[in-house]
Design a protein around this motif. Structure first.
Motif, PDB file in Angstrom:
ATOM      1  N   MET A   1      10.748  22.427 -45.207  1.00 44.55           N
ATOM      2  CA  MET A   1       9.947  21.524 -46.038  1.00 44.55           C
ATOM      3  C   MET A   1      10.824  20.688 -46.962  1.00 44.55           C
ATOM      4  O   MET A   1      10.556  19.517 -47.205  1.00 44.55           O
ATOM      5  CB  MET A   1       8.945  22.332 -46.865  1.00 44.55           C
ATOM      6  N   GLU A   2      11.912  21.309 -47.445  1.00 41.33           N
ATOM      7  CA  GLU A   2      12.815  20.596 -48.341  1.00 41.33           C
ATOM      8  C   GLU A   2      13.426  19.382 -47.652  1.00 41.33           C
ATOM      9  O   GLU A   2      13.514  18.294 -48.226  1.00 41.33           O
ATOM     10  CB  GLU A   2      13.911  21.541 -48.821  1.00 41.33           C
ATOM     11  N   ASN A   3      13.840  19.569 -46.380  1.00 44.94           N
ATOM     12  CA  ASN A   3      14.401  18.448 -45.632  1.00 44.94           C
ATOM     13  C   ASN A   3      13.371  17.359 -45.402  1.00 44.94           C
ATOM     14  O   ASN A   3      13.695  16.163 -45.417  1.00 44.94           O
ATOM     15  CB  ASN A   3      14.957  18.935 -44.288  1.00 44.94           C
ATOM     16  N   TYR A   4      12.139  17.761 -45.183  1.00 44.95           N
ATOM     17  CA  TYR A   4      11.062  16.798 -44.954  1.00 44.95           C
ATOM     18  C   TYR A   4      10.884  15.908 -46.180  1.00 44.95           C
ATOM     19  O   TYR A   4      10.783  14.678 -46.065  1.00 44.95           O
ATOM     20  CB  TYR A   4       9.769  17.538 -44.626  1.00 44.95           C
ATOM     21  N   ILE A   5      10.859  16.507 -47.364  1.00 43.43           N
ATOM     22  CA  ILE A   5      10.728  15.731 -48.606  1.00 43.43           C
ATOM     23  C   ILE A   5      11.939  14.817 -48.792  1.00 43.43           C
ATOM     24  O   ILE A   5      11.804  13.653 -49.195  1.00 43.43           O
ATOM     25  CB  ILE A   5      10.551  16.665 -49.821  1.00 43.43           C
ATOM     26  N   GLU A   6      13.112  15.328 -48.480  1.00 47.44           N
ATOM     27  CA  GLU A   6      14.325  14.503 -48.582  1.00 47.44           C
ATOM     28  C   GLU A   6      14.229  13.288 -47.651  1.00 47.44           C
ATOM     29  O   GLU A   6      14.627  12.179 -48.020  1.00 47.44           O
ATOM     30  CB  GLU A   6      15.556  15.335 -48.222  1.00 47.44           C
ATOM     31  N   ASN A   7      13.709  13.511 -46.466  1.00 52.77           N
ATOM     32  CA  ASN A   7      13.592  12.417 -45.502  1.00 52.77           C
ATOM     33  C   ASN A   7      12.548  11.391 -45.941  1.00 52.77           C
ATOM     34  O   ASN A   7      12.706  10.189 -45.684  1.00 52.77           O
ATOM     35  CB  ASN A   7      13.247  12.967 -44.123  1.00 52.77           C
ATOM     36  N   LEU A   8      11.489  11.847 -46.605  1.00 51.19           N
ATOM     37  CA  LEU A   8      10.505  10.905 -47.135  1.00 51.19           C
ATOM     38  C   LEU A   8      11.101  10.076 -48.258  1.00 51.19           C
ATOM     39  O   LEU A   8      10.786   8.895 -48.421  1.00 51.19           O
ATOM     40  CB  LEU A   8       9.257  11.653 -47.631  1.00 51.19           C
ATOM     41  N   ASN A   9      11.973  10.692 -49.046  1.00 52.12           N
ATOM     42  CA  ASN A   9      12.680   9.946 -50.080  1.00 52.12           C
ATOM     43  C   ASN A   9      13.660   8.951 -49.471  1.00 52.12           C
ATOM     44  O   ASN A   9      13.911   7.883 -50.028  1.00 52.12           O
ATOM     45  CB  ASN A   9      13.427  10.907 -51.013  1.00 52.12           C
ATOM     46  N   TRP A  10      14.208   9.294 -48.325  1.00 47.90           N
ATOM     47  CA  TRP A  10      15.175   8.429 -47.629  1.00 47.90           C
ATOM     48  C   TRP A  10      14.527   7.171 -47.069  1.00 47.90           C
ATOM     49  O   TRP A  10      15.114   6.100 -47.076  1.00 47.90           O
ATOM     50  CB  TRP A  10      15.832   9.247 -46.511  1.00 47.90           C
ATOM     51  N   ASN A 149      11.496  11.665 -40.428  1.00 48.07           N
ATOM     52  CA  ASN A 149      12.050  12.973 -40.083  1.00 48.07           C
ATOM     53  C   ASN A 149      13.135  12.857 -39.019  1.00 48.07           C
ATOM     54  O   ASN A 149      14.015  13.715 -38.922  1.00 48.07           O
ATOM     55  CB  ASN A 149      10.935  13.900 -39.599  1.00 48.07           C
ATOM     56  N   LEU A 150      13.068  11.782 -38.208  1.00 50.89           N
ATOM     57  CA  LEU A 150      14.066  11.535 -37.174  1.00 50.89           C
ATOM     58  C   LEU A 150      15.154  10.580 -37.656  1.00 50.89           C
ATOM     59  O   LEU A 150      16.028  10.187 -36.883  1.00 50.89           O
ATOM     60  CB  LEU A 150      13.388  10.937 -35.937  1.00 50.89           C
ATOM     61  N   LYS A 151      15.088  10.206 -38.942  1.00 48.30           N
ATOM     62  CA  LYS A 151      16.003   9.221 -39.530  1.00 48.30           C
ATOM     63  C   LYS A 151      15.944   7.904 -38.747  1.00 48.30           C
ATOM     64  O   LYS A 151      16.966   7.282 -38.434  1.00 48.30           O
ATOM     65  CB  LYS A 151      17.427   9.770 -39.582  1.00 48.30           C
ATOM     66  N   ILE A 152      14.706   7.506 -38.437  1.00 42.40           N
ATOM     67  CA  ILE A 152      14.432   6.209 -37.827  1.00 42.40           C
ATOM     68  C   ILE A 152      13.747   5.356 -38.879  1.00 42.40           C
ATOM     69  O   ILE A 152      12.817   5.815 -39.548  1.00 42.40           O
ATOM     70  CB  ILE A 152      13.536   6.362 -36.582  1.00 42.40           C
ATOM     71  N   ASP A 153      14.184   4.134 -39.024  1.00 39.39           N
ATOM     72  CA  ASP A 153      13.624   3.242 -40.035  1.00 39.39           C
ATOM     73  C   ASP A 153      12.375   2.544 -39.518  1.00 39.39           C
ATOM     74  O   ASP A 153      12.261   2.226 -38.326  1.00 39.39           O
ATOM     75  CB  ASP A 153      14.653   2.199 -40.450  1.00 39.39           C
ATOM     76  N   THR A 154      11.450   2.292 -40.432  1.00 37.28           N
ATOM     77  CA  THR A 154      10.194   1.638 -40.069  1.00 37.28           C
ATOM     78  C   THR A 154       9.776   0.657 -41.162  1.00 37.28           C
ATOM     79  O   THR A 154      10.248   0.734 -42.295  1.00 37.28           O
ATOM     80  CB  THR A 154       9.059   2.659 -39.896  1.00 37.28           C
TER      81      THR A 154
END
Length: 210
Positions: A1-10, A149-154
């Protein structure tokens, strides 16, 4: 879950994509799966999605989106198109799918059919169209989160001419119309927005814990 939040911040709404970078077919399929598995009201999924990588088509869409560069620089364009109107045949097909996947008799779903018929078909055509577009936005949210989550930009986008998009996609005069779009790919190093701090409401402003 921590990584998920980090990725949303990214993630951020990428305005400038690296036109030289493309999504792998594996990642495109993962994004499509995230859309397929999205929640929707009653599970009816009253929308379809065009996944576009063809350069010529993207150029046409760009012209119908006030020449925003994301349409052509991004690897793929996801166009969510909502149903204008549902009918009994659509509901019957949905119930047949439930029957097949969950191995239940269609006649045992009569209560569900009555409820769907009353709640959905009881709406006006305009109400059904608005409702379908709202469901498409839920699927859009799933796409954005999965991409992060896949580090793909949108970049989710509403700045386009829906009528022209419908014409380009060949759905004018059908029961479908463009609701919302998202471009997907990889950010350009030149996009300064990637360095901007994310601005959101504070938790105490957003949440009411009762």
């Amino acid at each position: 879950m921590e990584n998920y939040i980090e990725n949303l911040n990214w993630r951020y709404a990428t305005k400038k994509f690296d036109a030289e970078k493309s999504l792998s077919q594996e990642d495109v399929e993962k994004l499509q799966k995230s859309i397929q598995l999205s929640a929707s009201s009653y599970g009816l999924q009253p929308y379809e999605v065009f996944v576009i990588s063809d350069k010529e088509t993207k150029e046409k869409l760009k012209a119908a989106a006030w020449n925003q560069a994301q349409l052509t620089d991004a690897s793929h364009v996801f166009v969510f198109v909502g149903l204008k109107k549902l009918n009994e045949a659509y509901i019957d097909a949905y119930l047949e799918n439930i029957s097949k996947i969950r191995e239940v008799q269609v006649q045992d779903l009569s209560g569900l059919k009555d409820m769907l018929t009353s709640n959905i078909l009881g709406k006006t055509e305009e109400q059904q169209s608005v409702w379908a577009q709202k469901q498409a936005y839920i699927a859009l949210g799933n796409l954005l989160s999965a991409a992060a989550n896949l580090k793909i930009d949108t970049c989710p986008m509403e700045g386009f001419d829906a009528q022209k998009f419908d014409e380009i996609l060949g759905i004018s005069g059908t029961n479908l119309t463009t609701a919302v779009i998202a471009t997907a790919g990889y950010r350009s190093e030149e996009d300064q927005l990637q360095h901007a701090k994310k601005v959101r409401k504070q938790e105490e402003e957003l949440f009411h814990l009762i």
